[in-house]
Design a protein around this motif. Structure first.
Motif, mmCIF file in Angstrom:
data_model
loop_
_atom_site.group_PDB
_atom_site.id
_atom_site.type_symbol
_atom_site.label_atom_id
_atom_site.label_comp_id
_atom_site.label_asym_id
_atom_site.label_seq_id
_atom_site.Cartn_x
_atom_site.Cartn_y
_atom_site.Cartn_z
ATOM 1 N N ASP A 53 0.369 -1.116 -0.107
ATOM 2 C CA ASP A 53 -0.015 -0.421 -0.189
ATOM 3 C C ASP A 53 1.139 1.047 0.036
ATOM 4 N N LEU A 54 0.443 2.406 -0.875
ATOM 5 C CA LEU A 54 0.852 3.858 -0.813
ATOM 6 C C LEU A 54 0.592 4.145 0.851
ATOM 7 N N VAL A 55 1.847 5.119 1.461
ATOM 8 C CA VAL A 55 1.417 5.815 2.747
ATOM 9 C C VAL A 55 1.777 7.190 2.367
ATOM 10 N N LEU A 56 0.670 8.130 2.062
ATOM 11 C CA LEU A 56 0.843 9.678 2.219
ATOM 12 C C LEU A 56 0.223 10.723 3.347
ATOM 13 N N THR A 57 1.331 11.450 3.188
ATOM 14 C CA THR A 57 1.138 12.435 4.205
ATOM 15 C C THR A 57 1.149 14.164 3.945
ATOM 16 N N ALA A 58 0.667 14.721 4.331
ATOM 17 C CA ALA A 58 0.788 16.147 4.089
ATOM 18 C C ALA A 58 1.236 17.239 4.976
ATOM 19 N N ASP A 84 6.197 11.677 9.927
ATOM 20 C CA ASP A 84 5.096 10.790 9.635
ATOM 21 C C ASP A 84 4.812 9.220 9.044
ATOM 22 N N ARG A 120 -1.237 1.761 12.957
ATOM 23 C CA ARG A 120 -2.018 2.927 12.888
ATOM 24 C C ARG A 120 -1.939 3.890 14.225
ATOM 25 N N ARG A 121 -2.942 4.445 14.530
ATOM 26 C CA ARG A 121 -2.759 5.550 15.746
ATOM 27 C C ARG A 121 -4.128 5.334 16.722
ATOM 28 N N LEU A 156 -4.476 15.197 -1.592
ATOM 29 C CA LEU A 156 -4.209 15.648 -0.200
ATOM 30 C C LEU A 156 -4.352 17.503 -0.591
ATOM 31 N N GLY A 209 -3.918 16.293 4.079
ATOM 32 C CA GLY A 209 -3.915 17.794 4.482
ATOM 33 C C GLY A 209 -3.175 18.186 5.121
ATOM 34 N N LEU A 262 -3.900 12.332 -6.856
ATOM 35 C CA LEU A 262 -2.847 11.418 -7.447
ATOM 36 C C LEU A 262 -4.342 10.721 -7.939
ATOM 37 N N LEU A 313 -9.500 10.938 8.205
ATOM 38 C CA LEU A 313 -8.709 11.491 9.424
ATOM 39 C C LEU A 313 -8.533 12.011 10.487
ATOM 40 N N ARG A 314 -8.684 10.763 10.983
ATOM 41 C CA ARG A 314 -8.813 9.813 12.653
ATOM 42 C C ARG A 314 -6.679 9.843 12.694
ATOM 43 N N ASP A 315 -6.002 10.189 11.723
ATOM 44 C CA ASP A 315 -4.730 9.026 11.728
ATOM 45 C C ASP A 315 -3.621 9.807 10.594
ATOM 46 N N ASP A 316 -2.396 9.484 10.182
ATOM 47 C CA ASP A 316 -1.729 10.495 10.642
ATOM 48 C C ASP A 316 -1.337 10.874 9.174
ATOM 49 N N ALA A 317 -1.625 9.723 8.116
ATOM 50 C CA ALA A 317 -0.882 9.736 7.263
ATOM 51 C C ALA A 317 -2.260 8.720 6.651
ATOM 52 N N ALA A 318 -2.684 8.795 5.263
ATOM 53 C CA ALA A 318 -3.592 7.970 4.141
ATOM 54 C C ALA A 318 -3.177 6.492 4.613
ATOM 55 N N THR A 319 -3.728 5.401 3.383
ATOM 56 C CA THR A 319 -3.389 4.688 2.295
ATOM 57 C C THR A 319 -4.357 4.832 1.470
ATOM 58 N N LEU A 320 -3.412 3.957 0.266
ATOM 59 C CA LEU A 320 -4.030 4.269 -0.912
ATOM 60 C C LEU A 320 -3.583 2.859 -2.182
ATOM 61 N N THR A 321 -4.157 2.004 -2.315
ATOM 62 C CA THR A 321 -3.540 1.148 -3.501
ATOM 63 C C THR A 321 -4.287 1.113 -4.377
ATOM 64 N N LYS A 347 4.198 5.721 10.769
ATOM 65 C CA LYS A 347 3.049 4.693 10.488
ATOM 66 C C LYS A 347 3.997 3.191 9.682
ATOM 67 N N ASP A 380 -9.472 7.015 6.904
ATOM 68 C CA ASP A 380 -10.338 6.758 7.843
ATOM 69 C C ASP A 380 -10.455 8.212 8.815
#
Lengths: 326, 326
Positions: free
Chosen positions: A36-41, A70, A143-144, B82, B117, B133, B22-30, A74, B20
């Protein structure tokens, strides 16, 4: 200088695979099979997140470092970043050259090449907005909000150096500053300027941590945020929170600075929770990875803000709560 | 209002799968199996790319639209975005509510949910930096510098409306403005405010276009940039460049506006090259997708700026070259 000329001179040399020298309008990125990609800004703004007079290479390092912190928390391996750069009216080429030198050095150090971005002029402070992309084996992002009762709470490195480095810069004539040696002052200033994302711990976090986040807004507030998401509380022993020799000396000279250290921002360490059964293995791998680790408390069933106990067992509270960059 | 409260109220409702809430510090994308991700970033700044008094929902639409226009031109299907948002000192909750309403509507229309973001305060104009993306079947991103000699040059929609909409706003008392009907004025203003990324053409571009880019900085400059990358030139028939009825009427009233139309920014149409053998199939699919298409010229062997011919066969040049938002 046109935007195209600026890209060709300063940014194209930073472009990684898939970005084709920034000669197209988009880049491609293919995650490793089964990942999976993990994305953060995260963005930093002059006068808010750094001092406008900071060396541009340090500003660049911070912009990238706060994002890669970040990704590390993760459990992700960096793959690349995109940069949105707002240039203030008084930007200069030497400043931009220093900034892009810093980006190149940081990207090499962190294994995270430039994939694209945009440069705009703005009638305001400089802004660097980074979107960082990493990857994890499918379904393994740490995860957090997933800490469990009984887990031990661990933090990497030392806490509070950057906040004290900022305090030192804002009040260089404070009595506690005079009590530090020059090397200690340098250490605190350096921690404020130069985040060191704990990428070396990413794979270990995936294996052993039940929850993790990076400490960017102060340990007190960030731990509370992590456990609030899980509906849990915690007890933390203040004496177990790792302080550098410089921070320890500062706090000894001015005990109120403990609050600054624990609620200030910019640590870019990792706080995580680990089941007791996994603790030895986790510590062993962290040691092998060269990442200092301290166990500071335990997750408890009662929801509510974490309780910080001093050496006499009394609970301490920190009025500031979380540091806010916002 | 804290940043966390602001995220919970205004941004969490926009979060797509993998983010999720925006409850975590990063998102996943596959990415879909066998697909590459396509990445692009563009920022818009108050007073540079839009008028500060524009409706916030329109600003949101523009921020997302200019990025999705790049994805469309590369043949990509949107997967998410983002947002880095810099709020000026005088931001208000109603403005932010309007902005996030606009983001939600645009994201739904374009099939591109929010993945993450950052929101920062800045002592300057508002800035919206989007990283978008998308994905394409592996290896099929439509590139910019790959036009071939003899290819026909095609553009979607109509050219110059947004530039005339901007000119109209900057000089509402100009004689040519008075010659337009209210609906025509509305059309030009709307084209400036509301990019319509040509996502419906993405798959068709992958099948038939030898090269493509979106027209964001004026057709004259963007076509020159596309062909410069290929080391080729072009001849374009001015009469074949598609103008809307409103733009045609404006140019008839004030012929110099043709330069504005062809070198101004913000069309967010697509210019692409197609081999003659593929032209009929390409036009058929574009028609089926509901995307108007015009053939305006051909790629030629000689490098150099494209030549624009008028109805008498004389070549015209446009001094402004490319519009620069920078």
């Amino acid at each position: 200088m046109t935007e195209d000329a600026l890209i060709a001179r300063y940014f194209a040399p930073l472009a990684g695979p898939g970005a084709d020298g920034l000669r197209d309008d988009a880049a491609t990125l293919t995650p490793s099979p089964g990942h999976d990609l993990v994305l953060t800004a995260d963005a930093i703004v002059a006068g808010v997140h750094y001092f406008p007079e900071d060396p541009p290479a340090s500003i660049a390092r911070k912009a990238l470092g706060v994002n890669l912190s970040d990704l590390a928390a993760k459990g992700a391996r960096p793959r690349g970043y995109l940069l949105t750069l707002a240039l203030p009216p008084d930007w200069t080429e030497p400043w931009l050259a220093g900034l892009t030198d810093g980006l190149r050095e940081a990207a090499e150090a962190f294994g995270c090449p430039l994939l694209g971005g945009d440069t705009v002029r703005a009638a305001g402070p400089a802004l660097l907005g980074v979107t960082a992309l990493g990857e994890v084996p499918a379904g393994t992002m740490v995860r957090r909000p997933t800490a469990r009762i009984g887990d031990r709470i661990c933090v990497t490195g030392t806490i509070g150096d950057a906040a004290l480095g900022l305090a030192l810069r804002l009040a260089p004539d404070a009595a506690w500053v005079a009590g530090l040696g020059e090397a200690e002052r340098d250490h605190l200033r350096d921690r404020y300027l130069h985040p060191r994302p704990r990428l070396a711990l990413a794979a270990t976090l995936r294996r052993y941590a039940s929850a993790a986040m990076d400490v960017s807004d102060g340990l007190v507030g960030d731990l509370a945020k992590m456990l609030r998401g899980a509906g849990r509380g915690a007890t933390v022993d203040l004496a177990d929170i790792p302080l550098s020799p410089a921070a320890a000396r500062a706090v000894a000279a001015a005990p109120d600075l403990l609050g600054t250290a624990l609620t200030g921002g910019d640590d870019y360490e990792i706080v995580c929770t680990v089941a007791p059964d996994h603790l030895d293995a986790f510590r062993g791998e962290a040691l092998a990875a060269g990442v200092p680790l301290a166990v500071i408390g335990s997750v408890e069933a009662d929801a509510g803000a974490p309780v910080f106990r001093d050496g006499e067992g009394a609970s301490r509270s920190f009025a500031a709560g979380a540091f806010s960059h916002f």
